[in-house]
Scaffold this active site. Structure first.
Site, PDB file in Angstrom:
ATOM      1  N   SER A 153       0.908 -36.869 -47.387  1.00  0.00           N
ATOM      2  CA  SER A 153       1.914 -35.752 -47.772  1.00  0.00           C
ATOM      3  C   SER A 153       1.123 -34.495 -47.850  1.00  0.00           C
ATOM      4  O   SER A 153       1.963 -33.557 -47.955  1.00  0.00           O
ATOM      5  CB  SER A 153       2.333 -36.184 -49.132  1.00  0.00           C
ATOM      6  OG  SER A 153       3.772 -37.108 -48.948  1.00  0.00           O
ATOM      7  N   SER A 178       5.499 -35.006 -47.651  1.00  0.00           N
ATOM      8  CA  SER A 178       6.300 -34.334 -48.580  1.00  0.00           C
ATOM      9  C   SER A 178       5.787 -32.925 -49.139  1.00  0.00           C
ATOM     10  O   SER A 178       6.713 -32.121 -49.624  1.00  0.00           O
ATOM     11  CB  SER A 178       6.385 -35.212 -50.012  1.00  0.00           C
ATOM     12  OG  SER A 178       5.219 -35.382 -50.381  1.00  0.00           O
ATOM     13  N   LYS A 191       3.140 -27.010 -55.578  1.00  0.00           N
ATOM     14  CA  LYS A 191       3.968 -28.212 -55.079  1.00  0.00           C
ATOM     15  C   LYS A 191       4.695 -28.533 -56.427  1.00  0.00           C
ATOM     16  O   LYS A 191       4.277 -28.462 -57.503  1.00  0.00           O
ATOM     17  CB  LYS A 191       3.288 -29.303 -54.636  1.00  0.00           C
ATOM     18  CG  LYS A 191       4.356 -30.252 -54.138  1.00  0.00           C
ATOM     19  CD  LYS A 191       3.801 -31.669 -53.719  1.00  0.00           C
ATOM     20  CE  LYS A 191       4.579 -32.663 -52.937  1.00  0.00           C
ATOM     21  NZ  LYS A 191       3.971 -33.749 -52.252  1.00  0.00           N
TER      22      LYS A 191
END
Lengths: 473, 480
Positions: free
Chosen positions: B178, B154, B79
């Protein structure tokens, strides 16, 4: 100061703790390095940089707390103080707001009215900010200082004037240095001070307090307090209420002026620092640090008075610097004349030392020997001073210097009479002045003998010789 | 055999036996990325050349008989809030669009040591704020498992990359769901490990007391395998625990016989979608058929977790994001006349709407008297949530719950009012507040073929029990 008014002062002193690395990362703390060479992702506030507590900083702060008679807390915790400023890379400072490391101590100071106790409310540890350098229309930031460990020492509002504030800071500095907590090098910003000041009519409520920010010398603190107290009293006399505000002291004009609200900050929106677990100390750890504390200035002072027979004022001065006190004790063991040794130390040696002495280059046995010679009248005061300077600067024994340079005291009245006559031949005016009743001329004539003998003339013998000359005619 | 269709565990075995080279594996994945990226946008940065170089190096070392890490040659993605030395790390923000960190995050180092090959950095909601991966400055990611739908967020880029076989596995970060919510939406496995077991050093922080890094994988076994690599003490993170960890893969297949599994009553009914509730009930049934006991319990305080979460997380975020001021790095506003203006303009221009909204919220709940009214009250709720879980886990081994209240929704629906969007975290945040491990795994699909999921929550350090139960469910479901 207007006797009707009283100035009430509390200090917040920031002392850099003397650790080799920063409080939340392993960057070096050394002063004077090239800008931005002692930095890393943590102290630069990069994404993902995380604080790790340096236990050495805790140990130093505990030393300070114990030396100031504080209650060291076995449980303390860190908070974030949020505000935006270009010198604050993370946009918050990690400090201890709710649960400080130390609570409730005190420090005794010497004032004109005798000893006075100044209460210490708390000591907490926190990180220093970066240094802003303004110039050429630019603002430059040096992050080397960012993350240097600080102890913030907060006093009770016990201080009543500039003089007491200066005495407190001086004493605090000496205790912090002696305890090994902080070097407090003033020229390097190692000790900085915020002043909270208010005035009140005696017996009345406190007035609104004004904060004077970031004063970095004892002299600035005293000057700022004097100026601000006058300003506040004048306002009170005009019947104006003081505003609660933050002011900056301008060294060049000696005046204070209000800072912009932005600079002084409003609500810091404190919240617990989630990246650091609570700081837990065991009683054993605290006791171990207590046991490792050296003898502190007040204890030394008391001992110098009771054991060495020094005057309290002299004892306080000597005890205030660890290096000097250690040196003095070694020299004092070698001479019975401690008061004279103390006098020579205060008048001659202190002048030669830097402001933060690490050691005294004058060997104690030589200082003891000079003391003994002076006490026995073998050398004059002026020669004693010269000997201290010589032995401080180079590796020579005082006896050698006296012998080689013929510095022994001259007691021979005939010789002194001869020197005097010579002087008066060159300056007959001295004698005529004396005859006309100018008594100061006598002192001037003795001065000529001292000058011509390089300070070696025995004052009594010189005086007797002069009397003989003056009585002749 | 299609390399990109293999699980990470299977691929790793083939790599170890030399049946597939690391370069072949990297190339296969890079090829898949090239094919699918234009539409998916799961990646912000693809590091193709570095990946090939790293793969070649692993092949060379394997050829010379050197000992290699457990993930040697397995291609993966990180990420884009996880710092990677020399590779830009943007947090999907305009403010950091050109930021190249001078250091790598602890988890990036751990994966590198384990031999995993970095394919690139995945898309996300800006600064990990959101549950759609549509607030990214670089454009939104699409859900490969439900075309036209959001991938969740996210960590939506990581979930989509794994689901689309653009990476064998990926790392995400989970503050209030997330990892789990996008895993649920994309039909992959996602674990938020116990707080303190995985280092956060070098991962841009959202809410420090809640953030955890964790894996997104295609199988439960992969998840356990990556967790093995991620867990461990890091002295650079003061919240990282000093602890010994078991091999999480060793007893995944032990089954659930005798396990006691709780279903929380408050996670049924409104606002939970019908198909979501059905999945959870079906999973409970399956557990029972495999020899576990299930029981419904009530923990009303868990319904208060959501507002408490939003107060605490935005408060911490308002502090954590204060460092992005354009002074030392990141995009700097031009034409500022003084440092104050420089900081103000850089932030005003650099942050997107959702980030600004949360910073304002966080600033508000800490300001003056609000601190007591909101922040301190939320901290009390947090304590009560911790207690509620403690009470449940005194009688149960696991909690079975939905991961999200709904299945994936269409991208056009993303702009619903923030309150509705925040509601999607309702099942995820209780475990976050309590620092507990929680895993989301795919479990069935709705009528339109969109992935459904269930969540398993364990007491602290209960990852082993989670993996055992999840593995049992996964195997049983696969047999159907």
């Amino acid at each position: 100061m207007t006797p009707e008014f009283e100035t009430v002062i509390g200090l917040e002193v920031h002392a850099e703790l003397s650790t080799a690395s920063k409080i939340f990362c392993s960057c070096a703390t050394g002063f004077g390095a090239e800008p931005n060479t002692q930095v890393c992702p943590v102290c630069m506030g990069l994404p993902g940089g995380m604080p790790v507590l340096n236990r050495a900083a805790v140990e130093k702060a505990v030393r300070a707390g114990l030396a100031l008679g504080c209650e060291v807390q076995t449980y303390s915790a860190f908070d974030r103080k949020n505000y935006f400023y270009p010198d604050l890379p993370k946009g918050y400072q990690i400090t201890q707001q709710e649960r400080p490391l130390c609570l409730g101590g005190s420090l005794m100071i010497e004032t004109a009215g005798g000893e006075k106790r100044i209460g210490i409310a708390r000591i907490h540890i926190e990180e220093d900010a970066a240094k802003l350098v303004y110039g050429g229309g630019k603002v430059l930031v040096d992050y080397n200082r960012c993350g240097v460990p600080l102890a913030e020492i907060v006093t009770e509002p016990d201080i009543r004037g500039a003089e007491e504030a200066a005495a407190f800071l001086k004493k605090l500095r000496s205790v912090l240095r002696a305890s090994g907590a902080a070097e407090c090098r003033m020229s390097e910003g190692g000790m900085r001070c915020d002043v909270n000041i208010s005035v009140r009519r005696r017996g009345e409520q406190f007035g609104e307090r004004v904060e004077l920010k970031n004063l970095s010398s004892f002299r600035s603190v005293a000057r700022a307090i004097e100026y601000e107290a006058k300003r506040l009293i004048a306002a009170a006399e005009r019947g104006e209420a003081a505003a609660r505000e933050t002011r900056r002291f301008d060294e060049s004009t000696g005046r204070t002026f209000a800072m912009r609200r932005k600079e002084s900050g409003g609500d810091y929106r404190y919240f617990p620092e989630p990246n650091l677990p609570p700081l837990v100390l065991t009683e054993e750890e605290i006791e171990r640090i207590r046991a490792s504390l050296p003898e502190l200035p007040d204890a030394r002072k008391r001992r110098y008075v009771s054991e060495l027979g020094l005057a309290p004022f002299d004892a306080e001065q000597i005890a205030s610097e660890n290096a000097v006190a250690d040196w003095f004790e070694r020299a004092a063991a070698l001479t019975p004349h401690r008061r004279r040794l103390a006098a020579l130390t205060l008048t001659e040696l202190f002048r030669l030392l830097p402001s933060d002495p690490e050691s005294v280059p004058l060997p104690p046995e030589r200082a003891a020997r000079i003391t003994d010679m002076a006490e026995a009248g073998e050398i004059s005061a002026a020669v004693a001073k010269r000997l201290i300077e010589r032995c401080f600067a180079e590796d020579v024994s005082p006896d050698e210097v006296v012998r080689a340079e013929g510095l022994g005291v001259i007691r021979d009245e005939e010789e002194l009479e001869r020197i005097l006559r010579e002087a008066l031949r060159e300056e007959p005016k001295l004698l005529t002045d004396y005859r006309r009743g100018k008594s100061a001329a006598r002192g001037a004539m003795l001065g000529r003998v001292m000058r011509r003998t390089g300070g070696r003339a025995d004052p009594q013998a010189a005086s007797a010789a002069l009397d003989r000359i003056l009585n002749e005619e | 055999m299609n390399i990109t269709d293999l699980s990470a565990a299977r691929l790793s075995a083939l790599l170890r036996r030399g049946e597939v080279s690391a370069l072949e594996a990297a190339d296969a994945y890079l090829c898949e990325i090239e094919r699918r990226e234009p539409r998916l946008r799961a990646f912000i940065t693809v590091t193709a050349e570095r990946a090939r170089e790293q793969a070649r190096e692993i092949d060379r070392r394997r050829a010379s008989g050197e000992a290699l890490g457990p993930l040697a040659g397995v291609p993966m993605a990180l990420k884009d809030n996880i710092c990677t030395e020399g590779i830009r790390t943007t947090c999907a923000s305009r403010l950091l669009r050109d930021f190249v960190p001078p250091f790598s995050a602890g988890v990036a180092e751990r994966l590198e040591r384990a031999g995993a090959v970095l394919l690139g950095k995945t898309n996300m909601d800006e600064f990990a704020m959101g549950s759609t991966t549509q607030t990214s400055f670089f454009g939104g990611t699409e859900n490969p498992a439900a075309p036209g739908c959001v991938p969740g967020g996210s960590s939506g880029g990581s979930a989509a990359a794994v689901a689309a076989h653009e990476a064998a596995f990926a790392l995400g970060s989970d503050t209030g769901g997330s990892i789990r919510q996008p895993a649920a939406f994309c039909g992959v496995v996602g674990l938020k490990p116990t707080y303190g077991t995985v280092t956060r050093y070098g991962a841009a922080e959202l809410a420090s007391s809640l953030d955890q890094i964790g894996p997104l994988t295609r199988t439960v076994l992969d998840c356990a395998m990556v967790t093995n690599v991620l867990t461990g003490h890091d002295p650079r993170d003061a919240t990282s625990l000093v602890r010994e960890y078991p091999d999480f893969t060793s007893d995944v297949s032990r089954g659930v016989k005798g396990m006691r599994i709780a279903l929380v009553r408050e996670f049924f009914g409104s606002p939970f979608a019908e198909e979501v509730q059905r999945s959870v009930r079906r999973a409970a049934e399956m557990f029972r058929s495999l020899g576990a006991e299930t029981e419904e319990v009530s923990a009303p305080i868990l319904t208060r977790a959501l507002p408490a979460y939003y107060i605490i997380s935005t408060a911490e975020a308002s502090g954590n994001l204060a460092r992005y001021d354009g002074v030392r790095y990141g995009r700097r506003a031009e034409n500022a006349s003084d440092p104050d203006e420089l900081m103000r303009l850089s932030r005003a221009e650099g942050f997107g709407t959702e980030v600004k909204r949360r910073i304002l919220l966080g600033t508000f709940v800490l300001d003056g008297e609000n601190r007591e009214r909101y922040f301190e009250k939320a901290m009390k709720v947090r304590t009560l949530v911790v207690r509620a879980f403690r009470e449940i886990f005194s009688r149960f081994d696991l909690v079975l719950a939905p991961t999200t209240p709904t299945v994936p929704y269409r991208i056009e629906e993303r702009d619903a009012d923030p309150e509705t969007r925040y509601l999607s975290d309702i099942c995820a945040v209780p475990a976050s507040l309590a620092g507990l491990p929680a895993l989301s795994m795919p479990f069935g699909r709705d009528g339109a073929g969109r992935p459904a999921a269930v969540q398993l929550i364990a007491p602290a350090f209960g990852e082993r029990e989670i993996f055992r139960a999840a593995y049992a469910l996964e195997r049983e479901e696969g047999d159907v």
